[in-house]
Design an enzyme around this catalytic site. Structure first.
Site, PDB file in Angstrom:
ATOM      1  N   SER A 253       0.828  -1.203   0.000  1.00  0.00           N
ATOM      2  CA  SER A 253       0.000   0.000   0.000  1.00  0.00           C
ATOM      3  C   SER A 253       0.873   1.268   0.000  1.00  0.00           C
ATOM      4  O   SER A 253       1.694   1.414  -0.906  1.00  0.00           O
ATOM      5  CB  SER A 253      -0.953  -0.062   1.204  1.00  0.00           C
ATOM      6  OG  SER A 253      -1.964   0.885   1.074  1.00  0.00           O
TER       7      SER A 253
ATOM      8  N   ASP B  74     -10.094  -3.614  -5.024  1.00  0.00           N
ATOM      9  CA  ASP B  74      -9.179  -2.652  -4.416  1.00  0.00           C
ATOM     10  C   ASP B  74      -9.146  -1.429  -5.321  1.00  0.00           C
ATOM     11  O   ASP B  74      -8.944  -1.565  -6.536  1.00  0.00           O
ATOM     12  CB  ASP B  74      -7.780  -3.303  -4.322  1.00  0.00           C
ATOM     13  CG  ASP B  74      -6.729  -2.388  -3.723  1.00  0.00           C
ATOM     14  OD1 ASP B  74      -7.046  -1.233  -3.392  1.00  0.00           O
ATOM     15  OD2 ASP B  74      -5.572  -2.837  -3.598  1.00  0.00           O
TER      16      ASP B  74
ATOM     17  N   HIS C  57      -8.306  -4.827  -0.615  1.00  0.00           N
ATOM     18  CA  HIS C  57      -7.184  -4.062  -0.089  1.00  0.00           C
ATOM     19  C   HIS C  57      -6.959  -4.370   1.392  1.00  0.00           C
ATOM     20  O   HIS C  57      -7.902  -4.372   2.170  1.00  0.00           O
ATOM     21  CB  HIS C  57      -7.408  -2.558  -0.268  1.00  0.00           C
ATOM     22  CG  HIS C  57      -6.145  -1.773  -0.028  1.00  0.00           C
ATOM     23  ND1 HIS C  57      -5.165  -1.659  -0.987  1.00  0.00           N
ATOM     24  CD2 HIS C  57      -5.677  -1.130   1.063  1.00  0.00           C
ATOM     25  CE1 HIS C  57      -4.163  -0.965  -0.493  1.00  0.00           C
ATOM     26  NE2 HIS C  57      -4.445  -0.632   0.744  1.00  0.00           N
TER      27      HIS C  57
END
Ligand code: NAG
Length: 411
Positions: free
Chosen positions: A193, A351, A381
């Site tokens: 991320s 995501d 995610h």
């Protein structure tokens, strides 16, 4: 009259169900678990915003406090066989994981890990980050360096990036590699991320800096954040309400990271910051994030690019970091990308950041880099972080296993 308590309980049960229930795609396994997780995140977020509104504390600090129970900070020590120490690398806090020493002259792998959390949350010392890094160290005989880079609201871009870069350069120095008996040909950089964003940016800088003699040999990017010019990619639109990361929240993380005014959020959501008449965004730059060319049809579906003619004045001028490759690595030129190490890019179908990762994998491959693009059709995610009590998802465990397997074969 026993009716009132009954009505009260029915109404509260319904309101709770209403708060918890969100429609999820059929492909998501364990949907109720994800709904409960999302509801608890939303509740934490709303309470934190309320506390900030009451003048009590910055909402990010409240979130940090209230999520501490989820994962206590593990201490150093020797857990099983891996020696863990909290030290500094060129002034930057890091957690170092050292597997048991091999024999004389026996070199180990090295890996620099950068955790996620929107450049505002998370710590390498907590929860599954600590566990996964320990597994990499133990199972793959790797010296892992997890960087505790500074976070928003204490700092903004470029400080987190510079912290990671300083730690990376220190790690890659011949003295440090030899001190920890690391093979200079087998050093990775990885992150998830926002940490994937930092990993990609640091990898680009290292690969193009002639002053750094030892380079990363691989990079592993787990659902990385890579660009802030287009918040209307098919994945941003398809997954705008998906847990754990909504489209609104991702834009908010960007604005915070770049130290921009949070009131710009609606403009960014409308792509008004990257309108056509902004001459600072050249057609060449635009083509680097052009999903209509870079994505396969199965991801594009029938989405249309959102390209605004006039948009808003001055956003890119006021927030120049929107065009800075150190913040948005997808904007790098093909010449820079061509120097990248062998790459692993993990993406999840559900995501908002799916297309950031897919476009990067495509552009790296077009530039001649060997890329493994691993796409989880049932992934969402954050799943990579939900692999141990109290929150575990089967898809997360598969994703972590895939990451370990790839490193085993490629690092
Ligand atoms: C985006 O810019 C247009 C002008 O081109 C403006 O009319 C519109 O209100 C802006 N959208 C937002 C959400 O601010």
């Amino acid at each position: 009259m026993r009716l009132l308590p009954l009505v009260v309980s029915v109404v509260s049960a319904l309101s709770l169900a209403y708060y918890v229930y969100i429609p999820l795609p059929d492909a998501i396994q364990e949907p109720w678990k994800l709904m409960l997780l999302d509801a608890s995140f939303r509740a934490t977020f709303h309470l934190a915003v309320l506390k900030q509104w009451l003048g009590l504390d910055h909402y990010i600090k409240s979130i940090r406090q209230s999520t501490e129970f989820l994962s206590s900070e593990s201490s150093g020590g020797v857990i099983p066989g891996v020696k863990i120490r909290d030290i500094t690398f060129d002034g930057v806090a890091v957690r170092l994981y050292e597997p048991p020493a091999g024999g004389e002259g026996h070199l180990r792998r090295g890996l620099l890990y950068l955790h996620g959390g929107g450049w505002a949350l998370g710590s390498s010392k907590r929860g599954t980050y600590d566990q996964i890094n320990r597994m990499v160290s133990d199972e793959l005989n790797t010296v892992v360096v997890a960087v505790e880079y500074r976070l928003y609201p204490e700092v903004h871009f470029p400080v987190p990036y510079l912290d990671c870069l300083a730690a990376a350069k220190h790690f890659l120095s011949p003295e440090v590699l030899s001190k920890y008996a690391i093979d200079p040909e087998r050093v990775a950089v990885a992150g998830d991320s926002a940490g994937g964003n930092l990993a990609a940016a640091v990898a680009q800088e290292i690969s193009t800096d002639d002053g750094v003699s030892v380079k990363f040999s691989v990079q592993a990017l787990i659902y990385p954040v890579l660009q802030a010019l287009d918040f209307n990619t098919p994945s941003y639109l398809q997954n705008q309400q998906m847990p754990v990361l909504s489209r609104n929240l991702m834009v908010q993380f960007w604005l915070q990271y770049l130290n921009a005014d949070l009131s710009l959020q609606p403009q960014l959501l409308a792509n008004n910051h990257s309108a056509l008449h902004r001459s600072t965004i050249t057609p060449e730059l635009r083509s680097r994030v052009d999903w209509s060319v870079l994505l396969q049809q199965k991801y594009k579906k029938d989405h249309q690019p959102v390209v605004v003619e006039k948009g808003a004045h001055g956003i890119v001028k006021d927030v120049p970091a929107l065009l800075d490759v150190r913040a948005a690595p997808l904007l790098a030129s093909s010449e820079v990308l061509a120097k990248s190490p062998r790459s692993y890019v993990l993406t999840c179908e559900y995501d908002v950041l799916r297309d950031d990762g897919l476009m990067y994998a495509r552009r790296l491959r077009d530039a001649g880099v060997t890329v493994t693009s691993e796409h989880y059709e049932d992934g969402f995610h954050g799943c990579f972080s939900f692999v141990a009590w109290p929150i575990e998802f089967e898809v997360g465990k598969r994703a972590v296993r895939g990451y370990l397997d790839w490193l085993q074969k490629n690092l």
